[in-house]
Design a protein around this motif. Structure first.
Motif, PDB file in Angstrom:
ATOM      1  N   ALA A  44       0.832  -1.208   0.000  1.00 30.06           N
ATOM      2  CA  ALA A  44       0.000   0.000   0.000  1.00 30.06           C
ATOM      3  C   ALA A  44       0.860   1.249   0.000  1.00 30.06           C
ATOM      4  N   TRP A  45       1.942   1.251   0.810  1.00 30.15           N
ATOM      5  CA  TRP A  45       2.762   2.463   0.856  1.00 30.15           C
ATOM      6  C   TRP A  45       3.688   2.576  -0.357  1.00 30.15           C
ATOM      7  N   LYS A  46       4.077   1.450  -0.941  1.00 28.20           N
ATOM      8  CA  LYS A  46       4.854   1.531  -2.185  1.00 28.20           C
ATOM      9  C   LYS A  46       3.997   2.103  -3.312  1.00 28.20           C
ATOM     10  N   ARG A  47       2.753   1.684  -3.371  1.00 25.81           N
ATOM     11  CA  ARG A  47       1.853   2.231  -4.386  1.00 25.81           C
ATOM     12  C   ARG A  47       1.670   3.738  -4.187  1.00 25.81           C
ATOM     13  N   ALA A  48       1.461   4.161  -2.943  1.00 27.44           N
ATOM     14  CA  ALA A  48       1.306   5.591  -2.658  1.00 27.44           C
ATOM     15  C   ALA A  48       2.565   6.361  -3.046  1.00 27.44           C
ATOM     16  N   THR A  49       3.720   5.762  -2.801  1.00 26.05           N
ATOM     17  CA  THR A  49       4.992   6.403  -3.156  1.00 26.05           C
ATOM     18  C   THR A  49       5.129   6.538  -4.662  1.00 26.05           C
ATOM     19  N   ARG A  50       4.779   5.473  -5.386  1.00 21.95           N
ATOM     20  CA  ARG A  50       4.850   5.528  -6.851  1.00 21.95           C
ATOM     21  C   ARG A  50       3.935   6.609  -7.405  1.00 21.95           C
ATOM     22  N   VAL A  51       2.732   6.719  -6.855  1.00 21.90           N
ATOM     23  CA  VAL A  51       1.808   7.764  -7.318  1.00 21.90           C
ATOM     24  C   VAL A  51       2.403   9.144  -7.054  1.00 21.90           C
ATOM     25  N   ALA A  52       3.069   9.305  -5.906  1.00 19.45           N
ATOM     26  CA  ALA A  52       3.668  10.600  -5.554  1.00 19.45           C
ATOM     27  C   ALA A  52       4.854  10.954  -6.451  1.00 19.45           C
ATOM     28  N   PHE A  53       5.448   9.958  -7.121  1.00 25.20           N
ATOM     29  CA  PHE A  53       6.552  10.249  -8.044  1.00 25.20           C
ATOM     30  C   PHE A  53       6.133  11.242  -9.121  1.00 25.20           C
ATOM     31  N   ASP A 161      11.057   3.965 -11.166  1.00 26.69           N
ATOM     32  CA  ASP A 161      10.220   3.116 -10.319  1.00 26.69           C
ATOM     33  C   ASP A 161      10.521   1.632 -10.495  1.00 26.69           C
ATOM     34  N   ILE A 162      10.840   1.203 -11.717  1.00 26.93           N
ATOM     35  CA  ILE A 162      11.245  -0.190 -11.917  1.00 26.93           C
ATOM     36  C   ILE A 162      12.565  -0.462 -11.199  1.00 26.93           C
ATOM     37  N   SER A 163      13.492   0.467 -11.295  1.00 28.01           N
ATOM     38  CA  SER A 163      14.798   0.288 -10.659  1.00 28.01           C
ATOM     39  C   SER A 163      14.695   0.231  -9.145  1.00 28.01           C
ATOM     40  N   LEU A 164      13.774   0.996  -8.579  1.00 26.87           N
ATOM     41  CA  LEU A 164      13.597   1.003  -7.127  1.00 26.87           C
ATOM     42  C   LEU A 164      12.821  -0.220  -6.642  1.00 26.87           C
ATOM     43  N   PHE A 165      11.699  -0.511  -7.285  1.00 30.82           N
ATOM     44  CA  PHE A 165      10.779  -1.525  -6.769  1.00 30.82           C
ATOM     45  C   PHE A 165      10.907  -2.882  -7.456  1.00 30.82           C
ATOM     46  N   GLY A 166      11.689  -2.942  -8.521  1.00 33.82           N
ATOM     47  CA  GLY A 166      11.943  -4.219  -9.165  1.00 33.82           C
ATOM     48  C   GLY A 166      10.843  -4.629 -10.129  1.00 33.82           C
ATOM     49  N   ARG A 167      11.126  -5.721 -10.837  1.00 39.25           N
ATOM     50  CA  ARG A 167      10.167  -6.261 -11.798  1.00 39.25           C
ATOM     51  C   ARG A 167      10.332  -7.771 -11.866  1.00 39.25           C
ATOM     52  N   MET A 168       9.229  -8.479 -11.744  1.00 40.66           N
ATOM     53  CA  MET A 168       9.247  -9.925 -11.909  1.00 40.66           C
ATOM     54  C   MET A 168       8.466 -10.286 -13.163  1.00 40.66           C
ATOM     55  N   VAL A 169       9.113 -11.009 -14.066  1.00 38.78           N
ATOM     56  CA  VAL A 169       8.476 -11.459 -15.303  1.00 38.78           C
ATOM     57  C   VAL A 169       8.443 -12.979 -15.256  1.00 38.78           C
ATOM     58  N   ALA A 170       7.272 -13.528 -15.017  1.00 36.83           N
ATOM     59  CA  ALA A 170       7.159 -14.966 -14.788  1.00 36.83           C
ATOM     60  C   ALA A 170       7.645 -15.783 -15.979  1.00 36.83           C
ATOM     61  N   ASP A 178      16.034  -6.728 -10.060  1.00 38.71           N
ATOM     62  CA  ASP A 178      16.093  -6.804  -8.601  1.00 38.71           C
ATOM     63  C   ASP A 178      15.811  -5.433  -8.000  1.00 38.71           C
ATOM     64  N   ALA A 179      14.911  -5.395  -7.035  1.00 41.70           N
ATOM     65  CA  ALA A 179      14.523  -4.133  -6.412  1.00 41.70           C
ATOM     66  C   ALA A 179      15.685  -3.541  -5.624  1.00 41.70           C
ATOM     67  N   ASN A 235      23.971   1.017  -4.405  1.00 41.56           N
ATOM     68  CA  ASN A 235      24.781   0.283  -5.378  1.00 41.56           C
ATOM     69  C   ASN A 235      23.900  -0.452  -6.389  1.00 41.56           C
ATOM     70  N   ARG A 236      22.886  -1.132  -5.881  1.00 40.88           N
ATOM     71  CA  ARG A 236      21.987  -1.852  -6.792  1.00 40.88           C
ATOM     72  C   ARG A 236      21.228  -0.876  -7.671  1.00 40.88           C
ATOM     73  N   LEU A 237      20.825   0.255  -7.103  1.00 39.23           N
ATOM     74  CA  LEU A 237      20.126   1.262  -7.888  1.00 39.23           C
ATOM     75  C   LEU A 237      21.014   1.778  -9.013  1.00 39.23           C
ATOM     76  N   ALA A 238      22.298   1.962  -8.720  1.00 38.36           N
ATOM     77  CA  ALA A 238      23.238   2.404  -9.752  1.00 38.36           C
ATOM     78  C   ALA A 238      23.385   1.358 -10.847  1.00 38.36           C
ATOM     79  N   ASP A 239      23.392   0.091 -10.465  1.00 42.69           N
ATOM     80  CA  ASP A 239      23.463  -0.978 -11.465  1.00 42.69           C
ATOM     81  C   ASP A 239      22.218  -0.969 -12.355  1.00 42.69           C
ATOM     82  N   ASN A 240      21.068  -0.688 -11.771  1.00 41.96           N
ATOM     83  CA  ASN A 240      19.820  -0.688 -12.533  1.00 41.96           C
ATOM     84  C   ASN A 240      19.696   0.525 -13.445  1.00 41.96           C
TER      85      ASN A 240
END
Length: 373
Positions: A44-53, A161-170, A178-179, A235-240
């Motif tokens: 819920a708070w990640k969604r609110a954060t993304r909207v605030a972006f 937002d993808i770099s911060l929160f990640g993405r899973m593709v089944a 990776d988030a 560091n991970r954010l920089a890689d993304n």
């Protein structure tokens, strides 16, 4: 190679509210320290954060998460090549399939959809649209898309937002992201009880012999002082993201958005939007450290001190004890707070307005990323 980790700790009081409800409509809760607490899920708070972006970043830096990815891509193809409007949906479908994503047969009068939510950046949509337009002139569209390596186009130019929160593709795990950010479930620092608001809705157009109550019902709510926590692996954010400027903008936007955002559940009913009493940001090199242990023994107000003061004191004490016991000294720290009740938190870092905190954190992140590269 040194790491840079940004821990964000927040104390925030909300009045009667139902920020995040379960499948029965009740405010979410959790048992911690042997007592039931109010809870707001990390989703819920990640969604609110993304909207605030949207208030802090350009749309070109953000992505879209949707099952209607064929429709989204077809619209982009149509905007870029109107002469292909009649083929846009078919081209988009073949392009998404070429990425390796399963596409479900369309319902009546609708475009095909992916079997799950797919997160793509604005740049990725544009790149896939360009590839589809180029392939449209080939005798074999499927082969042209394969030769264009469209799967690679979906795995570069990641949005903030993808770099911060990640993405899973089944279907295609190799294009997962990776988030770089983790968000904890917010919990109240004290025991919390769910209450019920009995209400009636008045019918404005009634006869003289009618009471006027057109509807009755109940709404569940609670009120709480929440401990919120999130951490960002720079560091991970920089890689993304691959760019120092992009990393700095992402961290600044995340901090500002996470602090100021609030889930929208039942806001029209309760008008419960507040800002935090305290924000503590600790930059570390070793590992992220959630300070929720400060509240394992629930905070209880007294005649001498309310919840906020006791919570601030407990948070300060937990941070100091971790420093003493484990040698976990932050490389830098800041505090943004309100009033005298949170004064003890000044022991953890300089007290600055949020705008200065964001800027100084951005300076630190920028210099650390430059050193790493």
């Amino acid at each position: 190679m040194s790491r840079t980790l940004i821990d964000i700790h927040i104390l925030q009081t909300v009045p009667p509210s139902n920020l995040n409800r379960d499948d029965t409509g009740s405010p979410k809760t959790a048992v911690y320290g042997g007592v039931r607490r109010a809870r707001v899920s990390s989703q819920a708070w990640k969604r609110a954060t993304r909207v605030a972006f949207d208030s802090h970043l350009d749309t070109s830096e953000l992505g879209t998460r949707t099952k209607r990815v064929v429709e989204l891509l077809a619209a982009e193809i149509n905007d870029r090549a109107p002469e292909l409007s009649e083929r846009a949906t078919d081209l988009a479908t073949e392009t998404i399939k070429a990425v390796g994503i399963e596409v479900k047969a369309p319902e009546k009068d609708k475009a095909p959809q992916s079997g799950y939510l797919l997160f793509l950046s604005r740049r990725q949509i544009q790149n896939l649209a360009d590839a589809a337009i180029e392939a449209a002139g080939a005798d074999d569209v499927k082969k042209a898309l394969k030769d264009a390596k469209v799967k690679d186009l979906a795995d570069r130019d990641h949005s903030v937002d993808i770099s911060l929160f990640g993405r899973m593709v089944a279907d295609q795990a190799d294009i997962n992201v990776d988030a770089a950010a983790q968000v904890a479930h917010a919990i109240s620092v004290h025991p919390a009880e769910t209450e019920f608001d009995y209400y009636t809705a008045v019918d404005d157009h009634t006869g003289d012999d009618e009471t006027g109550a057109g509807m009755i019902g109940t709404v569940e709510f609670n009120s709480s002082t929440l401990y919120r926590y999130a951490t960002v692996d720079v560091n991970r954010l920089a890689d993304n993201l691959g760019s120092t400027i992009a990393v700095r903008r992402a961290v600044e936007a995340f901090l500002e958005s996470f602090v100021r955002s609030m889930p929208s559940g039942k806001q029209n009913t309760f008008a419960n939007r507040t800002l935090p009493e305290a924000v503590v940001v600790l930059a570390r090199e070793s590992q992220p450290i959630n300070l929720v242990g400060a509240f394992e023994s629930p905070v209880r107000e007294s005649d001498r001190a309310g919840r906020t003061k006791r919570a601030a004191d407990a948070l300060r004490d937990e941070a100091r004890e971790i420093e003493r016991a484990y040698g976990e000294q932050p490389i830098d720290s800041w505090v943004t707070r309100l009033g005298d009740d949170t004064a003890s938190l000044d022991d953890l870092g300089p007290n600055v307005p949020l705008t200065e905190l964001v800027t100084q954190l951005g300076d630190l992140v920028g210099s650390r990323v430059e050193e790493r590269s």
